[in-house]
Design a protein around this motif. Structure first.
Motif, PDB file in Angstrom:
ATOM      1  N   LYS A  92      36.671 -13.635  -0.499  1.00 43.36           N
ATOM      2  CA  LYS A  92      37.326 -14.949  -0.306  1.00 43.36           C
ATOM      3  C   LYS A  92      36.281 -15.989   0.377  1.00 43.36           C
ATOM      4  O   LYS A  92      36.070 -17.226  -0.256  1.00 43.36           O
ATOM      5  CB  LYS A  92      38.506 -14.928   0.360  1.00 43.36           C
ATOM      6  N   THR A  93      35.688 -15.519   1.279  1.00 46.85           N
ATOM      7  CA  THR A  93      34.953 -16.493   2.065  1.00 46.85           C
ATOM      8  C   THR A  93      33.494 -16.660   1.226  1.00 46.85           C
ATOM      9  O   THR A  93      32.929 -17.923   1.400  1.00 46.85           O
ATOM     10  CB  THR A  93      34.392 -15.537   3.253  1.00 46.85           C
ATOM     11  N   LEU A  94      32.827 -15.563   0.598  1.00 46.53           N
ATOM     12  CA  LEU A  94      31.673 -15.724  -0.366  1.00 46.53           C
ATOM     13  C   LEU A  94      32.245 -16.897  -1.308  1.00 46.53           C
ATOM     14  O   LEU A  94      31.305 -17.493  -1.869  1.00 46.53           O
ATOM     15  CB  LEU A  94      31.436 -14.447  -0.850  1.00 46.53           C
ATOM     16  N   ALA A  95      33.517 -16.634  -1.950  1.00 49.64           N
ATOM     17  CA  ALA A  95      33.829 -17.459  -3.083  1.00 49.64           C
ATOM     18  C   ALA A  95      33.850 -19.138  -2.677  1.00 49.64           C
ATOM     19  O   ALA A  95      33.520 -20.053  -3.214  1.00 49.64           O
ATOM     20  CB  ALA A  95      35.276 -17.234  -3.458  1.00 49.64           C
ATOM     21  N   VAL A  96      34.188 -19.256  -1.381  1.00 47.72           N
ATOM     22  CA  VAL A  96      34.289 -20.810  -0.791  1.00 47.72           C
ATOM     23  C   VAL A  96      32.530 -21.310  -0.650  1.00 47.72           C
ATOM     24  O   VAL A  96      32.396 -22.335  -1.103  1.00 47.72           O
ATOM     25  CB  VAL A  96      34.825 -20.806   0.679  1.00 47.72           C
ATOM     26  N   SER A 113      36.327 -21.941   7.226  1.00 50.83           N
ATOM     27  CA  SER A 113      36.414 -20.647   6.379  1.00 50.83           C
ATOM     28  C   SER A 113      35.833 -19.779   7.303  1.00 50.83           C
ATOM     29  O   SER A 113      36.357 -18.592   7.521  1.00 50.83           O
ATOM     30  CB  SER A 113      35.897 -20.863   5.174  1.00 50.83           C
ATOM     31  N   ALA A 114      34.412 -19.872   7.806  1.00 45.68           N
ATOM     32  CA  ALA A 114      33.881 -19.086   8.572  1.00 45.68           C
ATOM     33  C   ALA A 114      34.468 -18.548   9.893  1.00 45.68           C
ATOM     34  O   ALA A 114      34.243 -17.444  10.410  1.00 45.68           O
ATOM     35  CB  ALA A 114      32.466 -19.449   8.852  1.00 45.68           C
ATOM     36  N   TYR A 239      29.249 -14.995   9.239  1.00 45.62           N
ATOM     37  CA  TYR A 239      30.495 -15.824   9.839  1.00 45.62           C
ATOM     38  C   TYR A 239      30.098 -16.701  10.839  1.00 45.62           C
ATOM     39  O   TYR A 239      30.174 -17.617  11.026  1.00 45.62           O
ATOM     40  CB  TYR A 239      31.685 -15.034   9.936  1.00 45.62           C
ATOM     41  N   THR A 240      29.480 -15.881  11.823  1.00 44.22           N
ATOM     42  CA  THR A 240      28.896 -16.600  12.955  1.00 44.22           C
ATOM     43  C   THR A 240      28.025 -17.854  12.748  1.00 44.22           C
ATOM     44  O   THR A 240      28.054 -18.849  13.310  1.00 44.22           O
ATOM     45  CB  THR A 240      28.277 -15.655  14.024  1.00 44.22           C
ATOM     46  N   MET A 241      27.107 -17.690  12.130  1.00 49.64           N
ATOM     47  CA  MET A 241      25.893 -18.674  11.716  1.00 49.64           C
ATOM     48  C   MET A 241      26.438 -19.967  11.064  1.00 49.64           C
ATOM     49  O   MET A 241      26.264 -20.947  11.625  1.00 49.64           O
ATOM     50  CB  MET A 241      25.035 -18.097  11.109  1.00 49.64           C
ATOM     51  N   VAL A 242      27.536 -19.736  10.126  1.00 50.84           N
ATOM     52  CA  VAL A 242      28.407 -20.962   9.593  1.00 50.84           C
ATOM     53  C   VAL A 242      29.219 -21.669  10.690  1.00 50.84           C
ATOM     54  O   VAL A 242      29.462 -22.791  10.571  1.00 50.84           O
ATOM     55  CB  VAL A 242      28.823 -20.588   8.333  1.00 50.84           C
TER      56      VAL A 242
END
Length: 346
Positions: A92-96, A113-114, A239-242
């Motif tokens: 789902k996160t990749l889709a966003v 989202s991240a 996730y952390t970088m975003v």
């Protein structure tokens, strides 16, 4: 010619002497009637007792494996559910991240989202079942992932950012970070936070050694996973970088670098997660098969024990009733004999 003296006492005493034996037999018959098993297995079976002892040892062992495998199956199922959740969040996160071609215009959505994905990863990674953390390897008593805000990861990320760029993520100077500098930071100081030894001190308390369990007398296999796998490290990094590197304040080219890197990391982690899930699924199948074999073996052993130790409850009931009648008759005859006196006929 020999004369034998007979007395009422001798007759009564002869009857009484048989009562203890019959009472002992009655007690044994009562036990056998209630349990459908020899009252004294060792006395009854003699040298064959070693066979029933061996059967009972094997029976207990089979029961132990069945119980242990039941717990393993439950833990593996919970592990699979948690990994499904981690994979679903990653998809789902990749889709966003790929839904908008220009990350600059969707920076707030990407950051939110991240952050949600990072929180979900840590929460699912700290799943426990039966008092054991499932992603801790052999360190089952310790939560594998540290709390992001209070456990050290955020402080480490903030420190690395400030050390490299000279200011914090909330500083307006974030807008001046070039794409080249951000790429250098992501591949260098930031990536180092997710490699050993920093990963083991900042993020994870999990052991690299997974649990090995014996699921049958002759079968042993790995029955856990751990949070130090590259797939989970890459997801945490993406996730952390975003979420934490000033996404909403970065310039268009710089934020593009961050999101592209996150997409790459998540895309690479998904096949690795699939491999982990497949390995867990294969383990589940082996545990289930071993349990079925142990159950069948237990049933066969039980029949062997029954053939040696069991008695016919109906036959035991007949013996019980017969002995009861004999004892009652013995008491009645003893009473009558003791009442006999020659004076009654003098």
């Amino acid at each position: 010619m020999k004369t034998t003296f007979v007395s009422t006492y001798a007759l009564a005493n002869n009857l009484r002497s048989s009562v203890p034996r019959m009472q002992s037999e009655l007690a044994k018959a009562g036990v056998e009637m209630a349990t459908s098993r020899h009252a004294d297995v060792g006395l009854t079976l003699g040298y064959s007792t070693t066979r029933t002892l061996s059967f009972r040892h094997d029976f207990t062992q089979a029961e132990s494996f069945i119980a242990t495998n039941g717990l393993l199956s439950s833990q593996l199922q919970r592990t699979q559910i948690s990994m499904d959740g981690i994979a679903d969040t990653a998809n789902k996160t990749l889709a966003v991240f790929v839904s908008v071609s220009d990350p600059y215009v969707a920076s707030e959505e990407f950051q939110a989202s991240a952050k949600a994905a990072l929180s979900g990863l840590i929460s699912l990674g700290n799943t426990a079942a039966d008092g054991q953390y499932l992603f801790s390897g052999i360190n089952t008593g310790t939560a594998p992932f540290n709390d992001y805000d209070a456990g050290g990861p955020k402080a480490a990320v903030d420190g690395a950012f400030a050390t490299f760029f000279g200011f914090s993520q909330s500083d307006p100077a974030v807008a001046n970070i070039t794409a080249s500098d951000m790429e250098t930071f992501l591949d260098g100081d930031f990536a180092a936070l997710f490699d050993d030894p920093s990963w083991g001190t900042v993020w994870s308390n999990a052991s690299n050694t997974n649990i090995t369990s014996r699921i049958s007398p002759h079968e042993e296999l790995t029955t856990s996973v751990n949070g130090n796998t590259q797939a989970l490290r890459n997801l945490a990094m993406a996730y952390t970088m975003v979420a934490e590197l000033g996404t909403t304040e970065l310039g268009p080219e710089t934020i593009q670098v961050v999101v592209d890197k996150a997409r790459e990391l998540i895309g690479g982690a998904l096949p690795q997660l699939t491999d982990m899930q497949s390995a867990v699924g294969f383990t589940q199948q082996r545990v289930t098969a071993a349990t079925e074999r142990m159950t069948a073996e237990k049933d066969l052993i039980s029949k062997g024990i029954q053939s040696l130790e069991n008695v016919d409850p109906a036959e035991a009931k007949v013996r019980f009733d017969t002995l009861t009648t004999q004892i009652e008759m013995s008491y009645a005859l003893t009473t009558q004999i003791m009442n006999l006196s020659i004076l009654k006929y003098a």
